[in-house]
Design an enzyme around this catalytic site. Sequence first.
Site, PDB file in Angstrom:
ATOM      1  N   LYS A 115       0.805  -1.231   0.000  1.00  0.00           N
ATOM      2  CA  LYS A 115       0.000   0.000   0.000  1.00  0.00           C
ATOM      3  C   LYS A 115       0.841   1.285   0.000  1.00  0.00           C
ATOM      4  CE  LYS A 115      -4.193  -1.946   2.032  1.00  0.00           C
ATOM      5  NZ  LYS A 115      -5.245  -1.809   3.058  1.00  0.00           N
ATOM      6  N   ASP A 170     -10.146   2.655   1.784  1.00  0.00           N
ATOM      7  CA  ASP A 170     -10.371   2.085   3.121  1.00  0.00           C
ATOM      8  C   ASP A 170     -11.093   3.111   3.997  1.00  0.00           C
ATOM      9  OD1 ASP A 170      -9.173  -0.402   2.690  1.00  0.00           O
ATOM     10  OD2 ASP A 170      -7.176   0.351   3.195  1.00  0.00           O
TER      11      ASP A 170
END
Length: 282
Positions: free
Chosen positions: A71, A107
């Site tokens: 990420k 997210d």
Amino acid sequence: MSVSGNARIAGVVGWPIAHSLSPALHGFWIAGHQLDAAYVPLAVEPQNFARVIAGLQSAGLRGVNVTLPHKEAAFRLADELDEAAVATGAVNTLVFGSGKVRGLNTDVPGFLSSLADAGVNELAGRSATVLGAGGAARAIVYGLLGQGVSRVVLVNRSRDKAEALAAFFGERVQVRNWDDRDQCLSGCDVLVNTTSLGMTGQAALSLDMSKLSRSAVVADIVYRPLETPLLNQARQHGLRTVDGLGMLLHQARPGFAAWFGVEPQVTVALRAHLVSLLEGRG
Ligand code: ATR
């Protein structure tokens, strides 16, 4: 369902990737919308990440989801970033287009949508306690602050990591010692576990739920098991709970929409499908 030579292709890049639920999740939407599309799991070692992304882009993929441990690398690689990605330093969704790579952190909205599904919409002026200070905690603290929470109490085993996060976000975030976590529950409206405690194979997280008010909500981003010991404890106390599957389902929506041109929905049927896979019934 078969795909044509014109099919739109996306996927998920991680290392390891075998346990990812994303192919099943996106596959459910692709089938439901009868799209000429495919979503594939891609096991990519960290040292190959940038090369693979460039290759996938050249091969005409629409984009990819990015999961552990990539990420931060995805954040560094993207040409354009959304606001949540800038604030968290992490990207979980890449959208390829006209020679550019757009990096999103979904997210953050994914977590907020999972709260909204549980009827937690109005967070302005509320107080939150967040356990953990890793990447997931950063996304969640950012999301909560964006909704106008008045205070986030951050509790982490390694206090220095919590201090660093609090310094980044400013005075609304306060740090408490891990050993004092039970004391951080009085006056807390939303409790979120972002640590790996409670995950299958890890120690359980147990807190003194009597310190929470009756109207408090307890959320856990762990979804294996779906009901963690923490959520079980909260439910026994009659508190509202939010499991980690909601965040997983909702974070997938923006990528799907960008790659395949259809706004997907998080439905009862989708959730049931994923639950059956998690419980080994799929
Ligand atoms: P992520 O990016 O998914 O949040 P991470 O950065 O590895 O993952 O963070 C994991 C979190 O779980 C950390 O806050 C970690 O605490 P430390 O910062 O002290 O390492 C927390 N954690 C993991 N195991 C733990 C344990 N046994 N007890 C308490 N906290 C734990």
